[in-house]
Design a protein around this motif. Structure first.
Motif, mmCIF file in Angstrom:
data_model
loop_
_atom_site.group_PDB
_atom_site.id
_atom_site.type_symbol
_atom_site.label_atom_id
_atom_site.label_comp_id
_atom_site.label_asym_id
_atom_site.label_seq_id
_atom_site.Cartn_x
_atom_site.Cartn_y
_atom_site.Cartn_z
ATOM 1 N N ASP A 138 0.280 4.348 8.166
ATOM 2 C CA ASP A 138 1.434 3.514 7.805
ATOM 3 C C ASP A 138 0.980 2.401 6.861
ATOM 4 N N ILE A 168 7.092 2.810 1.345
ATOM 5 C CA ILE A 168 7.386 4.235 1.284
ATOM 6 C C ILE A 168 6.762 4.794 0.011
ATOM 7 N N GLY A 170 6.274 7.215 -2.964
ATOM 8 C CA GLY A 170 7.116 8.110 -3.752
ATOM 9 C C GLY A 170 6.443 8.488 -5.047
ATOM 10 N N ILE A 174 5.615 2.863 -4.909
ATOM 11 C CA ILE A 174 5.860 2.494 -3.521
ATOM 12 C C ILE A 174 7.135 1.656 -3.437
ATOM 13 N N THR A 176 10.042 -0.372 -0.939
ATOM 14 C CA THR A 176 10.120 -1.129 0.299
ATOM 15 C C THR A 176 10.920 -0.364 1.335
ATOM 16 N N GLY A 177 10.377 -0.271 2.541
ATOM 17 C CA GLY A 177 11.032 0.466 3.611
ATOM 18 C C GLY A 177 11.535 -0.449 4.713
ATOM 19 N N SER A 178 11.454 0.043 5.929
ATOM 20 C CA SER A 178 11.983 -0.696 7.081
ATOM 21 C C SER A 178 11.041 -1.814 7.510
#
Length: 466
Positions: A138, A168, A170, A174, A176-178
């Motif tokens: 992670d 995240i 891609g 990268i 921004t995620g949760s």
């Protein structure tokens, strides 16, 4: 030596009483705690420090900051000695007791932007991070809603609570995620995190992921190794890639549990200790052999009697981990290392507190939670190998890509896969795939705890000096 220091202290105290009780000055002087700490530092470093004879000529009475004074005394090659004003927390950490989130992190910098990130190396079970479903691999890109910086990145290793934002991966970079909130708590961490068996091409290969050498958890080593024996393994792989070290006692226990039976039963020498010339002369003249050599322990409850072994290693493999590898090499026909070059730590330290130097609790009551972790020993294996300051290069080089991780202990995980293929001579077919990300980055630090620098020590028990 300790008695001489106490005698000097009593003499100084007596002079202080005579000077402080004159009729012209009936008020006792205000206690200068920093001066007492500086004196303690000087007495330790000029006595037992490995490089005591190279201390700079600095008057401790003129120094106002004990930590800065300590740093000024360190020998140029010494990147390990340490001082703290919270010895209780440091000693708890050595025993696997941490206030922690439960994750081990690698800290990196993206080459194109300079942005700092953290990536999870592993998570201890039954910890806040595990309960929050954090997993190996992670990516953390923000902390408390802001960027991670050089000044604050270590806040991810300590504190009370924190909010982290995941990244995240891609094709375009990268995103921004949760985010999650996570609260640290007091933990007692079993360093044997994974213990399992995989089968490949007629071999039953035991795997043990071991994270820290802790005396209180040698029983966990026994349980793990006995389980592997009961499952009739043919080969053993011990994963030390994130093991920063720990106590000499736990290292002796592990080596004695692994080494050939004749070596263990004869209490052969595991490593030799080289102190500064004062202590070396005393121990040699008086034949205090337990201060000059560390022996295998024939009383360990589990004896595997191995002649060959594989270790998984990396830049975090330090201290007692390196001692284990170099200590076993003279006695086994094959000690194979897989991964990346180790940290390079050929010295040992000791925890010293004011109570170890002074008889009067009243004297050191104002600084009784200070402690020093000075380097006191250079060690060598029974064949004389020492001074490996650049670390041990692996026999089989495998670079760990933290952006393309697989669970530790699985056959397809790159380091373990390379070990399995070396053991069996047959390829491991990949059944799991990971997304490769072509993003240039560098790793500049790693850690589980703010005390990791100290864990890169081979810890010698003060009781051994008595």
């Amino acid at each position: 030596m300790k008695k001489l220091m106490k005698l000097s202290f009593l003499l100084l105290l007596a002079l202080g009483i005579l000077m402080g009780c004159s009729k012209d000055d009936p008020t006792p002087p205000v206690e200068n705690v920093n001066l007492k700490v500086n004196k303690f530092i000087y007495e330790v470093m000029s006595d037992i420090y490995l490089w005591y004879d190279r201390l700079p000529n600095i008057d401790y009475e003129e120094e106002t900051d004990p930590k800065a004074y300590f740093d000024k005394l360190l020998y140029v090659d010494d990147k390990w000695s340490y001082i703290t004003d919270d010895i209780e927390k440091l000693e708890n950490s050595f025993e696997g007791k941490e206030k922690s989130y439960g994750w081990s992190l690698a800290f990196g910098r993206f080459s194109n932007t300079g942005d700092i990130f953290a990536i999870v190396e592993f998570v201890y079970p039954n910890t806040p991070a595990a309960e929050a479903k954090v997993e190996r691999g992670d990516l953390i890109v923000e902390m408390n809603g802001a960027s991670i910086t050089d000044d604050n990145y270590t806040d991810l290793l300590g504190g009370e609570n924190i909010n982290v934002t995941f990244g995240i991966l891609g094709n375009d970079g990268i995103a921004t995620g949760s985010s999650i909130d996570i609260v640290a708590r007091d933990l007692e961490l079993n360093p044997v995190v994974i213990n399992s068996v995989v089968e490949h091409d007629g071999h039953k290969i035991g795997y043990m992921f071991y994270t820290q050498y802790i005396d209180n958890y040698t029983g966990a080593i026994d349980t793990a190794l006995q389980s592997l024996l009961d499952q009739e393994i043919t080969d053993l792989v011990i994963d030390l890639r994130y093991n920063r070290g720990g106590s000499i006692g736990a290292a002796v226990h592990l080596c004695s549990s692994l080494a050939p039976l004749d070596v263990v039963n004869a209490n052969n020498t595991l490593v030799k200790f080289y102190w500064n010339n004062k202590y070396m002369e005393y121990f040699t003249d008086n034949q205090v052999m337990h201060q000059l050599e560390v022996y295998m322990d024939k009383e360990v409850p589990v004896k595997m009697g191995l002649d060959k072994i594989h270790f998984l290693i990396g830049p975090s493999t330090a201290s007692a981990s390196e001692l284990t590898i170099t200590g076993l090499k003279p006695y086994m026909s094959s000690v194979t290392t897989v991964g990346e070059t180790t940290y390079g730590k050929y010295t040992a330290s000791i925890t010293l507190k004011p109570e170890d130097f002074y008889d009067s609790p009243e004297y050191y009551a104002s600084f009784d939670n200070w402690g020093i972790q000075p380097i006191v020993i250079r060690y060598a294996n029974s064949a004389g190998v020492t001074d490996f300051k650049d670390g041990f290069a692996p026999n089989i080089e495998v670079e760990e890509d933290l952006f393309a991780t697989l669970p530790l202990g699985t056959k397809e995980e790159p380091l373990f896969k390379a070990a399995i293929e070396d053991i069996t001579g047959s390829a491991v077919m990949a059944q799991k795939s990971v997304k490769k990300v072509d993003i240039p980055y560098t790793i500049f630090d790693r850690g589980f705890s703010k005390y990791d620098k100290n864990k890169r020590e081979v810890l010698v028990d003060f009781e051994w000096l008595k």
